[in-house]
Design a protein around this motif. Structure first.
Motif, PDB file in Angstrom:
ATOM      1  N   VAL A 267       0.833  -1.201   0.000  1.00  0.00           N
ATOM      2  CA  VAL A 267       0.000   0.000   0.000  1.00  0.00           C
ATOM      3  C   VAL A 267       0.871   1.256   0.000  1.00  0.00           C
ATOM      4  CG1 VAL A 267      -1.690   1.344   1.302  1.00  0.00           C
ATOM      5  CG2 VAL A 267      -1.962  -1.129   1.114  1.00  0.00           C
ATOM      6  N   ILE A 268       1.883   1.282   0.869  1.00  0.00           N
ATOM      7  CA  ILE A 268       2.735   2.466   0.988  1.00  0.00           C
ATOM      8  C   ILE A 268       3.464   2.765  -0.323  1.00  0.00           C
ATOM      9  CG2 ILE A 268       4.824   3.372   2.097  1.00  0.00           C
ATOM     10  CD1 ILE A 268       3.906   1.845   4.650  1.00  0.00           C
ATOM     11  N   LEU A 272      -0.574   4.094  -2.221  1.00  0.00           N
ATOM     12  CA  LEU A 272      -0.665   5.421  -1.618  1.00  0.00           C
ATOM     13  C   LEU A 272      -0.231   6.549  -2.568  1.00  0.00           C
ATOM     14  CD1 LEU A 272      -1.610   6.690   1.007  1.00  0.00           C
ATOM     15  CD2 LEU A 272       0.724   6.452   1.905  1.00  0.00           C
ATOM     16  N   PRO A 273       0.851   6.383  -3.339  1.00  0.00           N
ATOM     17  CA  PRO A 273       1.223   7.462  -4.269  1.00  0.00           C
ATOM     18  C   PRO A 273       0.122   7.813  -5.272  1.00  0.00           C
ATOM     19  CG  PRO A 273       3.038   5.923  -4.002  1.00  0.00           C
ATOM     20  CD  PRO A 273       1.855   5.303  -3.326  1.00  0.00           C
ATOM     21  N   ILE A 274      -0.651   6.815  -5.698  1.00  0.00           N
ATOM     22  CA  ILE A 274      -1.748   7.061  -6.641  1.00  0.00           C
ATOM     23  C   ILE A 274      -2.854   7.865  -5.960  1.00  0.00           C
ATOM     24  CG2 ILE A 274      -3.483   5.962  -8.103  1.00  0.00           C
ATOM     25  CD1 ILE A 274      -1.597   3.521  -8.261  1.00  0.00           C
ATOM     26  N   ILE A 275      -3.177   7.493  -4.719  1.00  0.00           N
ATOM     27  CA  ILE A 275      -4.223   8.208  -3.978  1.00  0.00           C
ATOM     28  C   ILE A 275      -3.823   9.656  -3.748  1.00  0.00           C
ATOM     29  CG2 ILE A 275      -5.517   8.275  -1.802  1.00  0.00           C
ATOM     30  CD1 ILE A 275      -5.148   5.252  -1.606  1.00  0.00           C
ATOM     31  N   ARG A 276      -2.554   9.878  -3.428  1.00  0.00           N
ATOM     32  CA  ARG A 276      -2.088  11.236  -3.105  1.00  0.00           C
ATOM     33  C   ARG A 276      -2.187  12.204  -4.291  1.00  0.00           C
ATOM     34  NH1 ARG A 276       3.111   9.600   0.741  1.00  0.00           N
ATOM     35  NH2 ARG A 276       1.978   9.785   2.723  1.00  0.00           N
ATOM     36  N   HIS A 283      -4.406  10.454   5.102  1.00  0.00           N
ATOM     37  CA  HIS A 283      -3.587   9.944   6.210  1.00  0.00           C
ATOM     38  C   HIS A 283      -3.781   8.438   6.319  1.00  0.00           C
ATOM     39  CE1 HIS A 283      -1.045  11.187   9.636  1.00  0.00           C
ATOM     40  NE2 HIS A 283      -1.438  10.031  10.156  1.00  0.00           N
ATOM     41  N   PHE A 284      -2.685   7.725   6.533  1.00  0.00           N
ATOM     42  CA  PHE A 284      -2.698   6.265   6.593  1.00  0.00           C
ATOM     43  C   PHE A 284      -2.357   5.822   8.012  1.00  0.00           C
ATOM     44  CE2 PHE A 284      -0.594   2.183   4.662  1.00  0.00           C
ATOM     45  CZ  PHE A 284      -1.683   1.431   5.088  1.00  0.00           C
ATOM     46  N   TYR A 285      -3.299   5.131   8.671  1.00  0.00           N
ATOM     47  CA  TYR A 285      -3.094   4.603  10.020  1.00  0.00           C
ATOM     48  C   TYR A 285      -2.803   3.102   9.936  1.00  0.00           C
ATOM     49  CZ  TYR A 285      -4.820   8.983  11.926  1.00  0.00           C
ATOM     50  OH  TYR A 285      -4.971  10.313  12.243  1.00  0.00           O
ATOM     51  N   ILE A 286      -1.669   2.707  10.508  1.00  0.00           N
ATOM     52  CA  ILE A 286      -1.265   1.297  10.537  1.00  0.00           C
ATOM     53  C   ILE A 286      -1.175   0.884  12.000  1.00  0.00           C
ATOM     54  CG2 ILE A 286       0.477  -0.396   9.874  1.00  0.00           C
ATOM     55  CD1 ILE A 286       1.351   1.514   7.650  1.00  0.00           C
ATOM     56  N   ILE A 287      -1.953  -0.130  12.365  1.00  0.00           N
ATOM     57  CA  ILE A 287      -2.136  -0.482  13.771  1.00  0.00           C
ATOM     58  C   ILE A 287      -1.930  -1.970  13.966  1.00  0.00           C
ATOM     59  CG2 ILE A 287      -3.869  -0.611  15.621  1.00  0.00           C
ATOM     60  CD1 ILE A 287      -5.113   1.916  14.333  1.00  0.00           C
ATOM     61  N   GLY A 288      -1.257  -2.342  15.056  1.00  0.00           N
ATOM     62  CA  GLY A 288      -1.162  -3.752  15.385  1.00  0.00           C
ATOM     63  C   GLY A 288       0.160  -4.140  15.989  1.00  0.00           C
ATOM     64  N   ASN A 289       0.139  -5.249  16.684  1.00  0.00           N
ATOM     65  CA  ASN A 289       1.327  -5.760  17.362  1.00  0.00           C
ATOM     66  C   ASN A 289       2.475  -5.945  16.371  1.00  0.00           C
ATOM     67  OD1 ASN A 289       2.894  -6.797  19.426  1.00  0.00           O
ATOM     68  ND2 ASN A 289       2.140  -8.887  19.154  1.00  0.00           N
ATOM     69  N   ALA A 322     -11.398   1.089   5.548  1.00  0.00           N
ATOM     70  CA  ALA A 322     -10.521   0.058   6.100  1.00  0.00           C
ATOM     71  C   ALA A 322      -9.986  -0.796   4.957  1.00  0.00           C
ATOM     72  CB  ALA A 322     -11.276  -0.813   7.091  1.00  0.00           C
ATOM     73  N   LEU A 323      -8.734  -1.205   5.068  1.00  0.00           N
ATOM     74  CA  LEU A 323      -8.070  -1.948   3.994  1.00  0.00           C
ATOM     75  C   LEU A 323      -7.757  -3.377   4.424  1.00  0.00           C
ATOM     76  CD1 LEU A 323      -5.424   0.738   2.909  1.00  0.00           C
ATOM     77  CD2 LEU A 323      -7.847   0.584   2.276  1.00  0.00           C
ATOM     78  N   VAL A 324      -7.890  -4.308   3.472  1.00  0.00           N
ATOM     79  CA  VAL A 324      -7.457  -5.700   3.675  1.00  0.00           C
ATOM     80  C   VAL A 324      -6.652  -6.091   2.429  1.00  0.00           C
ATOM     81  CG1 VAL A 324      -8.168  -8.021   4.320  1.00  0.00           C
ATOM     82  CG2 VAL A 324      -9.627  -6.082   4.917  1.00  0.00           C
ATOM     83  N   PRO A 325      -5.436  -5.553   2.288  1.00  0.00           N
ATOM     84  CA  PRO A 325      -4.662  -5.725   1.044  1.00  0.00           C
ATOM     85  C   PRO A 325      -3.741  -6.940   1.057  1.00  0.00           C
ATOM     86  CG  PRO A 325      -3.635  -4.081   2.422  1.00  0.00           C
ATOM     87  CD  PRO A 325      -4.797  -4.623   3.207  1.00  0.00           C
TER      88      PRO A 325
END
Length: 420
Positions: A267-268, A272-276, A283-289, A322-325
């Motif tokens: 995605v990054i 993401l470059p296409i979306i920008r 803004h991209f939030y990445i969450i998790g252990n 929400a993304l599931v890529p």
């Protein structure tokens, strides 16, 4: 009617849940407690499962909570000093040899397995239910070799698929061979383990078909789905301080070369470059252990990487999409279930939505190439009517098929098969 006694054995346990595996275990316990006299046997120490608060939480769902001997806290001060010494040596070893010399993880022994069977005998368990069955094959074999217990091997995916789907993304021949060898070993375990267990569970029809081809009798395979407790998603928490919209969101359990690491970087770097180009302030939030560790090289003011959080809901409930890529994985995604419960629209790859009966442009948007994935995200951000339609339909699907009540019904079918 007298309820059967179930000893639920798990190597993963935490409250509050901090990821898909812990969420599956907690919701399995909630469902099984409604159809049995439930006893929990934890292969996780108190501090590893969330402390005394977690202990008290799980005690409300069972008649007794047992702990395996090898996870009991060590009061011996020498043991603590020895562990600190091993950690110091390992740190030096990693710097020089790129690997640890000592293993400081607790190891289960035959004595621990004997203890488990002794507990099962004491409570007169009708069924031993192995949570996280994918990593419990040695325990399954010991139980079957040393008792007449009926055993449910509860899987959350086809683990060999999880491993082998990483082959196209291997970095060099050495890693390719490591992935291949590990996958073949897991296939061998799944072959004999599926035949040995009285019931092997599957989270979807896709997984069930795989296990049915391995079983002595296809009736050994039963659905026991990934579900969520919808009551846990009724209250919308306030957004975190400094939260920014428009935003996209990715959550999971991260590790070096893991499916989540691959998904985030895909995605990054490519999406993401296409979306920008259309939304420069996205803004991209990445969450998790593990996210803050495995993605520590990402330095971008428009990407927030949180690491492990007690709850994802303050972020999930306030994002646009929400993304599931995922490009390699197995099982069914709690990411989709949780987003659906919170009425957040989703863009997923085909593989990311595997095993869940979603329909493109009805309750989810499916895209597999960077251009298409970015276009789907932009569509949901710019078309509020479509976003509401997608998220509302997904919420209805989750309520119908992926609630605790649905899991209770599947659990009843498993008990009917075992106890008739």
């Amino acid at each position: 009617m007298i309820k059967p006694k179930i000893l639920f054995v798990t190597p993963i346990l935490h409250h509050p849940p901090i990821g898909g595996p812990t969420l599956r275990i907690e919701n399995s316990i909630k469902a099984i407690s409604q159809i049995s006299e439930l006893y929990i046997y934890s292969r996780v120490a108190v501090n590893g499962m969330g402390g005394n608060m977690a202990v008290e939480f799980y005690k409300t769902y069972c008649h007794h909570l047992y702990f395996a001997p090898f996870v009991n806290p060590q009061s011996n001060s020498f043991k603590k000093i020895q562990t600190l010494f091993f950690r110091m040596i390992n740190k030096l070893s990693r710097e020089i040899f790129k690997k640890n010399i000592f293993s400081i993880h607790h190891q289960e022994s035959e004595k621990d397995y004997q203890h488990l069977l002794a507990i099962a005998s004491t409570i007169k368990a009708d069924i031993i239910w192995l949570g996280c069955g994918n990593i419990s094959y040695p325990l399954l074999k010991y139980i079957k070799d040393n008792s007449n217990a009926k055993v449910v091997l509860d899987t959350d995916s086809v683990w060999s698929r999880f491993i082998l789907r990483g082959l196209p993304y291997a970095k060099g021949d050495k890693q390719y061979q490591q992935i291949y060898q590990t996958g073949q070993e897991k296939i061998a375990e799944e072959n004999w383990g599926t035949k040995l267990a009285d019931v092997t569970t599957a989270v979807s029809e896709i997984d069930a078909e795989y296990y049915q081809n391995l079983a002595n009798d296809s009736r050994q395979i039963k659905l026991f789905s990934n579900v969520i407790d919808l009551e846990s998603y009724q209250l919308i928490p306030p957004m975190p301080k400094g939260f920014k919209n428009p935003s996209i969101y990715l959550a999971g359990t991260f590790g070096s070369d893991s499916p989540m690491d691959d998904a985030a970087r895909w995605v990054i770097n490519q999406v993401l470059p296409i979306i920008r180009r259309k939304i420069p302030n996205i803004h991209f939030y990445i969450i998790g252990n593990g996210s803050d560790t495995t993605l520590s090289d990402i330095q971008d003011p428009q990407i927030t990487i949180t690491g492990k959080l007690e709850s994802v809901l303050p972020y999930l409930c306030h994002v646009n999409v929400a993304l599931v890529p995922l490009r390699f994985e197995s099982g069914t995604r709690f990411k989709i279930l949780e987003a659906g419960a919170c009425k957040i629209p989703i863009v997923s790859t085909t593989l990311g939505a595997e095993g869940i009966p979603v329909t493109h442009e009805n309750d989810i948007l499916i895209a597999n190439e960077p251009d298409d994935f970015a276009a789907a995200i932009l569509k949901l951000i710019n078309d509020q009517e479509l976003a509401e339609k997608i998220s509302t339909n997904l919420n209805k699907l989750i309520q119908q098929y992926y609630s605790i009540n649905s899991l209770v019904k599947e659990g009843q079918e498993i008990l009917a098969k075992l106890l008739n």
